[in-house]
Design an enzyme around this catalytic site. Structure first.
Site, mmCIF file in Angstrom:
data_model
loop_
_atom_site.group_PDB
_atom_site.id
_atom_site.type_symbol
_atom_site.label_atom_id
_atom_site.label_comp_id
_atom_site.label_asym_id
_atom_site.label_seq_id
_atom_site.Cartn_x
_atom_site.Cartn_y
_atom_site.Cartn_z
ATOM 1 N N ASP A 40 41.652 46.471 9.851
ATOM 2 C CA ASP A 40 42.533 45.315 9.635
ATOM 3 C C ASP A 40 43.452 45.542 8.436
ATOM 4 O O ASP A 40 44.610 45.131 8.445
ATOM 5 C CB ASP A 40 41.712 44.038 9.399
ATOM 6 N N LEU A 86 40.451 51.307 50.005
ATOM 7 C CA LEU A 86 39.472 52.309 50.431
ATOM 8 C C LEU A 86 38.662 51.770 51.594
ATOM 9 O O LEU A 86 38.388 50.576 51.663
ATOM 10 C CB LEU A 86 38.506 52.618 49.281
ATOM 11 N N GLU A 116 32.940 58.919 41.554
ATOM 12 C CA GLU A 116 33.284 58.045 40.419
ATOM 13 C C GLU A 116 32.638 56.689 40.646
ATOM 14 O O GLU A 116 32.384 56.305 41.789
ATOM 15 C CB GLU A 116 34.798 57.796 40.382
ATOM 16 N N LYS A 118 32.673 52.837 41.208
ATOM 17 C CA LYS A 118 33.664 51.912 41.759
ATOM 18 C C LYS A 118 33.678 50.668 40.876
ATOM 19 O O LYS A 118 32.823 49.800 40.976
ATOM 20 C CB LYS A 118 33.322 51.544 43.204
ATOM 21 N N ASP A 120 34.606 47.200 39.317
ATOM 22 C CA ASP A 120 34.953 45.962 40.013
ATOM 23 C C ASP A 120 35.964 45.163 39.199
ATOM 24 O O ASP A 120 35.629 44.221 38.498
ATOM 25 C CB ASP A 120 33.678 45.152 40.263
ATOM 26 N N GLU A 181 41.938 51.009 37.160
ATOM 27 C CA GLU A 181 41.331 49.693 37.313
ATOM 28 C C GLU A 181 41.370 48.926 35.992
ATOM 29 O O GLU A 181 40.971 49.440 34.948
ATOM 30 C CB GLU A 181 39.878 49.894 37.764
ATOM 31 N N TYR A 233 42.437 56.434 37.099
ATOM 32 C CA TYR A 233 41.848 57.354 38.084
ATOM 33 C C TYR A 233 42.876 58.055 38.953
ATOM 34 O O TYR A 233 42.502 58.791 39.855
ATOM 35 C CB TYR A 233 40.764 56.691 38.934
ATOM 36 N N LYS A 321 29.288 51.281 49.168
ATOM 37 C CA LYS A 321 29.032 50.006 48.490
ATOM 38 C C LYS A 321 27.531 49.763 48.378
ATOM 39 O O LYS A 321 26.801 49.896 49.363
ATOM 40 C CB LYS A 321 29.664 48.861 49.293
ATOM 41 N N CYS A 416 28.098 8.335 41.964
ATOM 42 C CA CYS A 416 28.350 9.539 41.167
ATOM 43 C C CYS A 416 27.335 9.636 40.018
ATOM 44 O O CYS A 416 27.167 8.677 39.269
ATOM 45 C CB CYS A 416 29.770 9.472 40.615
ATOM 46 N N CYS A 419 29.250 8.911 36.532
ATOM 47 C CA CYS A 419 29.834 7.629 36.131
ATOM 48 C C CYS A 419 29.338 6.450 36.967
ATOM 49 O O CYS A 419 29.662 5.312 36.669
ATOM 50 C CB CYS A 419 31.352 7.704 36.246
ATOM 51 N N CYS A 434 33.624 11.849 44.085
ATOM 52 C CA CYS A 434 33.554 10.587 43.373
ATOM 53 C C CYS A 434 34.971 10.009 43.362
ATOM 54 O O CYS A 434 35.913 10.696 42.990
ATOM 55 C CB CYS A 434 33.068 10.843 41.950
ATOM 56 N N CYS A 439 36.272 8.508 36.128
ATOM 57 C CA CYS A 439 35.078 9.338 35.932
ATOM 58 C C CYS A 439 35.356 10.391 34.865
ATOM 59 O O CYS A 439 36.331 11.123 34.957
ATOM 60 C CB CYS A 439 34.703 10.005 37.251
HETATM 61 S S1 IVH Z 1 40.813 55.074 44.260
HETATM 62 C C1 IVH Z 1 43.915 55.801 47.370
HETATM 63 N N1 IVH Z 1 38.896 54.982 42.447
HETATM 64 O O1 IVH Z 1 38.559 49.815 44.644
HETATM 65 C C2 IVH Z 1 42.933 55.560 46.287
HETATM 66 N N2 IVH Z 1 39.606 52.947 43.423
HETATM 67 O O2 IVH Z 1 38.200 48.968 47.424
HETATM 68 C C3 IVH Z 1 42.597 54.158 46.104
HETATM 69 N N3 IVH Z 1 38.468 50.974 42.573
HETATM 70 O O3 IVH Z 1 41.944 49.098 45.273
HETATM 71 C C4 IVH Z 1 41.814 53.796 44.944
HETATM 72 N N4 IVH Z 1 37.182 52.013 41.122
HETATM 73 O O4 IVH Z 1 41.049 48.699 42.892
HETATM 74 C C5 IVH Z 1 39.669 54.271 43.294
HETATM 75 N N5 IVH Z 1 37.252 55.047 40.823
HETATM 76 C C6 IVH Z 1 38.018 54.351 41.655
HETATM 77 C C7 IVH Z 1 37.919 52.944 41.754
HETATM 78 C C8 IVH Z 1 38.741 52.285 42.670
HETATM 79 C C9 IVH Z 1 37.531 50.843 41.632
HETATM 80 C C10 IVH Z 1 39.047 49.847 43.333
HETATM 81 C C11 IVH Z 1 40.556 49.898 43.461
HETATM 82 C C12 IVH Z 1 40.829 49.870 44.938
HETATM 83 C C13 IVH Z 1 39.556 49.280 45.470
HETATM 84 C C14 IVH Z 1 39.331 49.630 46.931
#
Ligand code: IVH
Length: 674
Positions: A40, A86, A116, A118, A120, A181, A233, A321, A416, A419, A434, A439
């Site tokens: 800082d 994907l 990699e 995935k 979220d 992401e 990525y 998944k 409700c 209230c 309600c 309320c």
């Molecule tokens: S590759 C053509 N790599 O998952 C390549 N996607 O269900 C497309 N996502 O829209 C994406 N981690 O938002 C890729 N290591 C990763 C990812 C990833 C998360 C998400 C991404 C994509 C969605 C598809």
């Protein structure tokens, strides 16, 4: 440049480099070298120097992450090449089937894959030009996204600029695009939801929604407070993958200073891929962010190109998944929560059960339809699931010899729980609500709606003020707005004498607004701006509307049984009638002019486009509405006529495409007169 300025410039440059280096260690590597206080201090020094020499400020300075004013909306931007999705697999068998297809299409079996996590969150494209961040674009529909640059700049793991030497070393040109992401780490997500709960705001269901909501904030300073994170990525130039191997891409991004998920693996065959998938299934609960699976990608670009794409996804990548995490537990009770719109949500109170790293003790049951669908009773054993979503849900009732059924049915209360107001369920709808406008659960939103520009237009009565007024119980219903005194306002935060007086003036001015605004302001369900206008014109006073039967209400243009019932129910509630009395005493306009609308164009929808020779847009709109017609803003299959003036644009094309009747100004007059 004079020597003195040169020295300052040198000092500033050195300070910026130092700060960037510490930001990188802290936000990208998670490995800070200095304390927050020391950091800082450096930042303060830079701010100080920049304040003294504003001409030396550059957009990529670490002080400039949060800049710019709140925006009205976001510009649409076309992606350099489509941002794809994907395909998903859910089992080893499906994954093996994908591998077979890769073998068949490529004609080879020795294929390396990159695994990699995935993540979220939401995908995002970052464009760099001349080694500086130029734009951040959301995925949007894959072809066109939204320019959210000012918000992306606030994400501390996104470099605003990268030194040319560093790019060169990493093997990157000065102009490139990184896709990856954007996500909200779990710790920040929990903190944000706690804060929202305190403020009486609705909570985000999961970190993904929270990230999406945050990056689309119109005020970058809000985005900046809610720490987002970005993991790269993919690396493109002119819309094409730059490097020969995906594993090289990830390493190059890392070398260039981007955050890349370290939990990745270059696998030599599917066995190694499968091992990675299994390992992470157990470990995923210890991560600082949500993942919902593993992404497997063919490493070599040449093979990727050979395999190509299906409609929306590459054939060279697949998502595995993980199954949603579940558990079995007992429903000890079902309680009811009242939301901001007055919606009653039944919630199952569960015997605490550990699921995916957290203890679950409640799960939403959504509404009565869902309770009936599940057939759930108090005392039942149920299966509960926590998917990517953080709010757990009840999936099914368990019924076997170890899990005897419960006996106590749940009924929605007639009053409700917050209230005591009447609870109604509109026929054909799943939700109970309600109806008491006073309320407390609904209060905040009701006040904000009432004060909004298109309603009572009380400028200055936004989130910040309404929060304080409702929290301090200064305003308990919309009529209380008219009882606020200057003393009340002066006690609030960020409220000086001048702004207090402005608010009071605005409140006073709102009393003169016409009846339809007051009707709209009451927040009666299904009564929007247009219906309020029709009601005001038809009845001429709020008293007549209050005392009208459902049949009488249905006589009004565009009011069907559903709206009529909602209005009648609203005024059957004594508290709402009392509220109208309070508004009357405050001096609001509760009377208007009755006006009969024509019926010539009743039931027909028009869209205006281009410039008319003899009428303004508003005049034409009024003429059509006076004749009972409706004017919409966009052309659809439901449009009856498009009225095209000079220089008509895309709406005319759309009308032609859909085969909607098109008339000119003369044609419009003919419709009105005949
Ligand atoms: S590759 C053509 N790599 O998952 C390549 N996607 O269900 C497309 N996502 O829209 C994406 N981690 O938002 C890729 N290591 C990763 C990812 C990833 C998360 C998400 C991404 C994509 C969605 C598809």
């Amino acid at each position: 440049m004079p020597t003195a300025t040169k020295d300052i410039q040198k000092k500033i440059d050195a300070l910026r480099d130092k700060i960037r280096q510490h930001e990188y260690r802290y936000y990208v590597l998670d490995d800070p070298e200095i304390s927050d206080a020391e950091f800082d201090k450096l930042m303060e020094q830079l701010k100080h120097l920049e304040a003294e020499h504003p001409d030396l400020i550059t957009p990529d300075s670490p002080t400039q992450r949060v800049g710019g004013k709140p925006r009205e909306g976001f510009l649409k931007v076309r992606h350099s090449s489509p941002m794809l999705s994907l395909d998903n697999t859910y089992s080893e068998v499906e994954l093996r089937a994908w591998e077979r297809r890769v073998h068949e299409l490529s004609g080879r079996k020795d294929i390396e894959y990159v695994c990699e996590l995935k993540l979220d969150g939401m995908s995002m494209a970052l464009r760099y030009a001349g080694a500086q961040l130029e734009r951040g674009i959301t995925r949007g529909d894959g072809n066109v996204g939204e320019d959210v640059t000012s918000n992306v700049r606030t994400v501390r793991s996104v470099p605003l600029s990268i030194s040319k030497e560093r790019l060169k070393k990493a093997g990157l040109p000065l102009d490139f695009e990184v896709r990856g992401e954007l996500l909200m780490p779990l710790s920040g997500f929990q903190k944000m939801n706690e804060e929202r709960e305190r403020q009486g705001l609705s909570k985000f269901a999961n970190p993904r929604n929270a990230a999406a909501g945050t990056v689309r904030q119109l005020e970058p300073s809000i985005t900046a407070q809610r720490r987002l994170d970005f993991f790269g990525y993919s690396l493109l130039t002119n819309g094409r993958t730059l490097l020969d191997r995906h594993s090289e891409t990830l390493d190059a991004l890392e070398a260039a200073g981007f955050k890349v998920n370290p939990s990745r693996k270059l696998a030599n065959n599917m066995e190694e891929v499968w091992t990675f998938i299994q390992q992470w299934e157990g470990k995923r609960d210890n991560l600082p962010h949500e993942i919902d699976g593993i992404v497997v990608k063919v490493d070599r670009r040449s093979l990727q190109e050979e395999l190509g794409y299906t409609g929306k996804a590459p054939r060279w990548a697949i998502a595995y998944k993980y199954a949603a995490r579940g558990g079995t537990t007992k429903v000890e009770d079902i309680i009811v929560q009242v939301g901001r719109t007055g919606k009653l949500t039944p919630v199952a109170m569960l015997r605490p059960v550990p699921i995916g790293g957290t203890t679950v003790s409640r799960a939403t049951l959504h509404n009565m339809d869902e309770i009936e669908r599940l057939g759930v009773k108090i005392g039942d054993w149920v299966e509960v699931e926590r998917g990517g979503d953080v709010i757990p849900k009840v999936v099914r009732v368990v019924d076997d010899k170890d899990h005897p059924r419960g006996h106590k049915s749940f009924h929605m209360p007639e009053r409700c729980p917050v209230c005591g107001g009447k609870v109604v369920r509109t026929p054909g709808e799943a939700d109970h609500r309600c109806v008491n406008a006073n309320c407390p659960a609904k209060l905040r939103e009701t006040i904000l709606h009432f004060a909004a520009r298109s309603v009572m237009n009380i400028d200055g009565m936004g989130d910040a003020l309404v929060n304080q007024l409702t929290e301090r119980r200064l305003v308990n219903n919309v009529a209380d707005i008219y009882r606020i005194t200057k003393d009340d306002l002066l006690k609030l935060e960020r409220m000086g004498d001048k702004s207090a007086q402005n608010v009071l003036n605005e409140i006073e001015a709102s009393k003169k607004l016409p009846l339809q605004r007051v009707i709209y302001g009451l927040g009666i369900r299904f009564v929007g701006e247009r219906t309020a206008e029709f009601l005001a014109e038809h009845f001429g006073s709020l008293d007549s509307i209050m005392n009208a039967s459902e049949e009488e209400l249905e006589q009004v243009n565009e009011v069907g049984p559903r709206i009529a019932q909602s209005i009648a129910e609203f005024f059957q509630e004594p508290r709402n009638r009392d509220l109208v009395e309070q508004l009357r005493n405050a001096g609001l306009t509760l009377k208007g002019k009755r006006k009969e609308r024509g019926t010539k164009l009743a039931g027909q929808t028009f869209v205006l486009t281009g410039t008319l020779a003899h009428y303004s847009r508003d005049q034409a709109k009024k003429m059509i509405e006076d004749a009972g017609g409706r004017v919409a803003s966009s052309v659809s299959k439901k449009t009856d006529f498009v009225i095209a003036g000079a220089d008509a644009g895309s709406k005319l094309d759309k009308a032609r495409e859909l085969g909607v009747k098109i008339v000119d100004e003369k044609g419009m007059k003919a419709l009105l007169e005949n």
